[in-house]
Write an enzyme that holds these catalytic residues in place. Structure first.
Site, short mmCIF file in Angstrom:
data_model
loop_
_atom_site.label_atom_id
_atom_site.label_comp_id
_atom_site.label_asym_id
_atom_site.label_seq_id
_atom_site.Cartn_x
_atom_site.Cartn_y
_atom_site.Cartn_z
N HIS A 213 0.85 -1.20 0.00
CA HIS A 213 0.00 0.00 0.00
C HIS A 213 0.88 1.24 0.00
O HIS A 213 1.26 1.75 1.05
CB HIS A 213 -0.91 -0.02 1.24
CG HIS A 213 -2.00 1.02 1.22
ND1 HIS A 213 -3.33 0.69 1.07
CD2 HIS A 213 -1.96 2.36 1.33
CE1 HIS A 213 -4.06 1.80 1.10
NE2 HIS A 213 -3.24 2.83 1.27
N HIS B 112 -9.71 1.24 -0.73
CA HIS B 112 -9.55 1.95 0.54
C HIS B 112 -10.88 1.94 1.27
O HIS B 112 -11.91 2.37 0.73
CB HIS B 112 -9.14 3.40 0.29
CG HIS B 112 -7.72 3.60 -0.10
ND1 HIS B 112 -7.15 2.98 -1.19
CD2 HIS B 112 -6.74 4.36 0.46
CE1 HIS B 112 -5.87 3.36 -1.29
NE2 HIS B 112 -5.60 4.19 -0.30
N GLU C 40 -10.96 3.27 7.05
CA GLU C 40 -10.03 4.24 7.63
C GLU C 40 -10.87 5.37 8.23
O GLU C 40 -10.89 5.58 9.42
CB GLU C 40 -9.09 4.77 6.56
CG GLU C 40 -8.09 5.80 7.07
CD GLU C 40 -7.27 6.42 5.95
OE1 GLU C 40 -6.22 7.02 6.27
OE2 GLU C 40 -7.68 6.36 4.78
#
Length: 330
Positions: A12, A192, A195
């Site tokens: 990543h 993604h 988060e």
């Protein structure tokens, strides 16, 4: 052997976000581009929070205007990664920043990066692959162009497709068309999530985009049933602890859930995300994990083998990297 000397794998890493500030300043000077507001007085990148970080990121990226610029950038990024002991890395690249997602222009950028990657492998021994990303806050319609670029150049250096950007914008299901296009081209998929969007964003990535890996994914810890699902389904998380702490997702390394996720059987890996922005390196990530959780060489080698199992590479590359890991038995 010190954990710092162990071979490292990174899954990543954003190519523009990994640009050394000196590199961007130098390129801006060459092109007579004013990047006022991008840097602090000490020369580091200047941003207030995650949303402002995205703006600064895109401003810094504005000086990257040609295939040669990206070849030079990738060279600088791979040199830094190799200096940190990374032997395999996957980097996110976006056709939105490489020719405006025009397929023919993208091919020129891709060729330049691929040649830079080959030179770095021959000179430094670091193996790299590219993952094309669409940008979430640019919207689902605009995401179709980079997906088309990815689909038409799948294979060889480009082995995956994903989505980055502001998790607070839009719904992941709206990007399903782009992910279906990439999947049909044989590309591996990541997204993604988890988060800023919380556990539900992880579920959305799994249910609506059918990804194999999750970028970050750490907020899954807030939902025990989701943690069980990740463990049972063998979903790998591309965890970036230093990034999470710097941006305030967690207040400290000790509060980060990477160890709890491991203990629950979730497959986790370690990456730096946008290292100069977050004042980190793979060496620092390892040092902080050793200091905070008492990880030993066996733990880090387990993390590396997990990353290799989840890597978006072909069988020959996987075997090549596995041989390097064999030199460091647990």
């Amino acid at each position: 052997m010190s954990v710092q000397d162990l071979p490292k794998l990174e899954l990543h890493l954003h190519i523009e976000g990994a640009a050394p500030p000196d590199f961007i300043r130098g390129l801006a000077s060459e092109k007579s581009v004013d990047l006022g507001g991008v840097f602090r007085e000490d020369g580091s990148y200047d941003y207030r929070d995650f949303v402002h970080f995205l703006s600064v990121y895109e401003a810094a990226t504005s000086v990257l205007q040609t295939p040669e610029d990206y070849a030079r950038l990738l060279t600088a990024v791979l040199e830094e990664s190799a200096a940190q002991g990374v032997i395999y890395t996957e980097t996110f690249v976006s056709p939105d920043f490489c020719g405006g997602s025009d397929v023919e222009a993208w091919k020129d950028y891709l060729l330049a990066m691929k040649e830079a990657a080959e030179r770095a492998e021959a000179r430094l021994g670091i193996v790299s692959q590219g993952i094309v990303t669409c940008i979430r806050h640019f919207g689902p319609e605009r995401a179709r162009a980079p997906a088309r670029c990815a689909a038409e150049t799948a294979g060889d250096w480009i082995t995956g497709f994903g989505i980055g950007g502001d998790e607070g914008k839009g719904s992941l299901r709206d990007f399903a068309y782009s992910f279906d296009m990439a999947r049909e081209a044989g590309l591996h998929l990541t997204a993604h999530a988890g988060e800023w969007g919380g556990p539900q964003s992880v579920r959305d990535a799994l249910d609506d985009l059918h990804v194999e890996r999750i970028g970050h994914g750490v907020r899954a810890i807030e939902d025990p049933a989701l943690v069980d699902r990740l463990a049972e389904d063998g979903i790998t998380l591309e965890v970036c602890p230093g990034s999470n702490v710097t941006l305030g997702v967690y207040p400290s390394w000790g509060a980060h859930p990477i160890q709890k996720l491991r203990e629950r059987g979730v497959r986790v890996t370690v990456s730096t995300d946008d290292p100069p922005f977050f004042h980190t390196t793979m060496t620092r990530e390892y040092a902080e994990l050793e200091r905070t959780f008492g990880w030993e060489p066996a733990d880090f080698l387990e993390i590396s083998r997990t990353a290799l199992d989840a890597a978006f590479c072909d069988a020959d590359t996987r075997a090549q990297i596995a041989e390097k890991l064999k030199d460091h038995p647990q």
